[in-house]
Design a protein around this motif. Structure first.
Motif, PDB file in Angstrom:
ATOM      1  N   MET A 107       0.831  -1.204   0.000  1.00  0.00           N
ATOM      2  CA  MET A 107       0.000   0.000   0.000  1.00  0.00           C
ATOM      3  C   MET A 107       0.866   1.256   0.000  1.00  0.00           C
ATOM      4  O   MET A 107       0.597   2.212  -0.736  1.00  0.00           O
ATOM      5  CB  MET A 107      -0.922  -0.011   1.220  1.00  0.00           C
ATOM      6  N   TRP A 108       1.903   1.256   0.806  1.00  0.00           N
ATOM      7  CA  TRP A 108       2.802   2.407   0.879  1.00  0.00           C
ATOM      8  C   TRP A 108       3.452   2.662  -0.478  1.00  0.00           C
ATOM      9  O   TRP A 108       3.488   3.802  -0.960  1.00  0.00           O
ATOM     10  CB  TRP A 108       3.845   2.148   1.956  1.00  0.00           C
ATOM     11  N   ALA A 109       3.939   1.599  -1.109  1.00  0.00           N
ATOM     12  CA  ALA A 109       4.570   1.758  -2.421  1.00  0.00           C
ATOM     13  C   ALA A 109       3.580   2.323  -3.435  1.00  0.00           C
ATOM     14  O   ALA A 109       3.914   3.230  -4.213  1.00  0.00           O
ATOM     15  CB  ALA A 109       5.117   0.417  -2.901  1.00  0.00           C
ATOM     16  N   LEU A 110       2.365   1.814  -3.433  1.00  0.00           N
ATOM     17  CA  LEU A 110       1.356   2.302  -4.375  1.00  0.00           C
ATOM     18  C   LEU A 110       1.036   3.774  -4.129  1.00  0.00           C
ATOM     19  O   LEU A 110       0.841   4.549  -5.082  1.00  0.00           O
ATOM     20  CB  LEU A 110       0.089   1.451  -4.264  1.00  0.00           C
ATOM     21  N   GLU A 111       0.998   4.174  -2.868  1.00  0.00           N
ATOM     22  CA  GLU A 111       0.758   5.585  -2.553  1.00  0.00           C
ATOM     23  C   GLU A 111       1.923   6.448  -3.028  1.00  0.00           C
ATOM     24  O   GLU A 111       1.721   7.527  -3.604  1.00  0.00           O
ATOM     25  CB  GLU A 111       0.549   5.761  -1.045  1.00  0.00           C
ATOM     26  N   GLU A 112       3.143   5.993  -2.791  1.00  0.00           N
ATOM     27  CA  GLU A 112       4.319   6.745  -3.245  1.00  0.00           C
ATOM     28  C   GLU A 112       4.318   6.901  -4.767  1.00  0.00           C
ATOM     29  O   GLU A 112       4.748   7.928  -5.300  1.00  0.00           O
ATOM     30  CB  GLU A 112       5.605   6.032  -2.810  1.00  0.00           C
ATOM     31  N   LEU A 113       3.823   5.879  -5.447  1.00  0.00           N
ATOM     32  CA  LEU A 113       3.812   5.878  -6.913  1.00  0.00           C
ATOM     33  C   LEU A 113       2.583   6.569  -7.498  1.00  0.00           C
ATOM     34  O   LEU A 113       2.471   6.711  -8.717  1.00  0.00           O
ATOM     35  CB  LEU A 113       3.884   4.436  -7.424  1.00  0.00           C
ATOM     36  N   GLY A 114       1.660   6.971  -6.628  1.00  0.00           N
ATOM     37  CA  GLY A 114       0.467   7.672  -7.099  1.00  0.00           C
ATOM     38  C   GLY A 114      -0.499   6.792  -7.863  1.00  0.00           C
ATOM     39  O   GLY A 114      -1.204   7.279  -8.761  1.00  0.00           O
ATOM     40  N   GLN A 115      -0.560   5.517  -7.500  1.00  0.00           N
ATOM     41  CA  GLN A 115      -1.419   4.571  -8.212  1.00  0.00           C
ATOM     42  C   GLN A 115      -2.698   4.282  -7.428  1.00  0.00           C
ATOM     43  O   GLN A 115      -2.676   4.167  -6.204  1.00  0.00           O
ATOM     44  CB  GLN A 115      -0.671   3.255  -8.451  1.00  0.00           C
ATOM     45  N   ASP A 116      -3.799   4.155  -8.157  1.00  0.00           N
ATOM     46  CA  ASP A 116      -5.064   3.764  -7.538  1.00  0.00           C
ATOM     47  C   ASP A 116      -5.046   2.266  -7.240  1.00  0.00           C
ATOM     48  O   ASP A 116      -4.445   1.484  -7.990  1.00  0.00           O
ATOM     49  CB  ASP A 116      -6.234   4.079  -8.464  1.00  0.00           C
ATOM     50  N   TYR A 117      -5.721   1.871  -6.181  1.00  0.00           N
ATOM     51  CA  TYR A 117      -5.779   0.449  -5.842  1.00  0.00           C
ATOM     52  C   TYR A 117      -6.964   0.178  -4.932  1.00  0.00           C
ATOM     53  O   TYR A 117      -7.494   1.080  -4.282  1.00  0.00           O
ATOM     54  CB  TYR A 117      -4.482   0.000  -5.152  1.00  0.00           C
ATOM     55  N   GLN A 118      -7.354  -1.075  -4.920  1.00  0.00           N
ATOM     56  CA  GLN A 118      -8.386  -1.550  -4.011  1.00  0.00           C
ATOM     57  C   GLN A 118      -7.729  -2.445  -2.963  1.00  0.00           C
ATOM     58  O   GLN A 118      -6.626  -2.953  -3.173  1.00  0.00           O
ATOM     59  CB  GLN A 118      -9.462  -2.331  -4.777  1.00  0.00           C
ATOM     60  N   ILE A 119      -8.420  -2.645  -1.851  1.00  0.00           N
ATOM     61  CA  ILE A 119      -7.892  -3.492  -0.779  1.00  0.00           C
ATOM     62  C   ILE A 119      -8.897  -4.591  -0.463  1.00  0.00           C
ATOM     63  O   ILE A 119     -10.074  -4.317  -0.219  1.00  0.00           O
ATOM     64  CB  ILE A 119      -7.620  -2.688   0.508  1.00  0.00           C
ATOM     65  N   ASN A 120      -8.420  -5.816  -0.488  1.00  0.00           N
ATOM     66  CA  ASN A 120      -9.193  -6.958   0.000  1.00  0.00           C
ATOM     67  C   ASN A 120      -8.503  -7.390   1.293  1.00  0.00           C
ATOM     68  O   ASN A 120      -7.456  -8.036   1.250  1.00  0.00           O
ATOM     69  CB  ASN A 120      -9.182  -8.091  -1.023  1.00  0.00           C
TER      70      ASN A 120
END
Length: 203
Positions: free
Chosen positions: A17-30
């Motif tokens: 999640m941290w990496a995705l936030e740093e990269l500015g990417q949208d994501y979902q969480i299961n």
């Protein structure tokens, strides 16, 4: 492209999640928990995290984080360079001497069945952890990050381990290492990931 993080944010899924936030990417969480039928849909071992990328699944937290960094061209040194070899060496050190020590202590605290827990192992883990913190201080050098001025996947791993250690009441005796962890966790990417986790818990 679509990303879905499989795993509770209280686990190593936070690294993803941290990496995705740093990269500015949208994501979902299961928010699947380990060893549950939901987790086993994505990883037969039941281990988390996993990342669903379109119709494919990637497992192991740092394999996922490195894949994301390579794919989006940030948080990493280029493959095939000496700088990347140095970065990879930091990652392997952290997995071998910090992550594994914390995981061993966790297994003998609440993961393994009671009859297979050996309490003295935790004392050994604390001893190994103290040495690893000293080694991390040496690796940081003049910093501010493991790769100098560049924040990379290695810092995500290191700071997550330091956060895990705090929760597990493992001492970080080095003021420099403690300050480094605090600095990393003050980044907007980490704060945003925490907010996503809190919102998920409240929903």
């Amino acid at each position: 492209m679509t990303y879905t993080v499989i795993g509770s944010p209280t686990s190593r899924a936070m690294r993803v999640m941290w990496a995705l936030e740093e990269l500015g990417q949208d994501y979902q969480i299961n928010p699947a928990y380990p060893a549950t039928p939901e987790a086993k849909k994505y990883n037969p071992s039941g281990k988390i995290p996993a990342l669903v990328v379109d119709d494919s699944v990637i497992t192991e937290s740092m394999a996922i984080v490195q894949f994301l960094a390579d794919r989006h061209g940030a948080l990493t040194k280029p493959a095939g360079t000496l700088e990347r070899a140095e970065q990879d060496a930091h990652v392997h050190f952290l997995l071998d001497q910090m992550d594994s020590v914390l995981w061993t202590a966790s297994k003998h605290t609440f993961v393994l069945p009671e009859e297979h827990r050996h309490r003295p192992v935790k004392d050994t883990a604390r001893y190994e952890w103290a040495i690893a913190v000293e080694r991390l201080e040496e690796r940081l050098g003049d910093g501010p990050f493991l790769m100098g001025e560049t924040f990379t996947v290695a810092d995500i791993l290191a700071a997550h381990c330091l956060s895990w250690a705090k929760a597990a009441k493992f001492e970080v005796a080095s003021e420099g290492v403690a300050a480094y962890g605090k600095m990393c966790r003050a980044r907007p990417g980490f704060r945003n990931a925490l907010e996503r986790a809190a919102a998920l818990k409240a929903s």
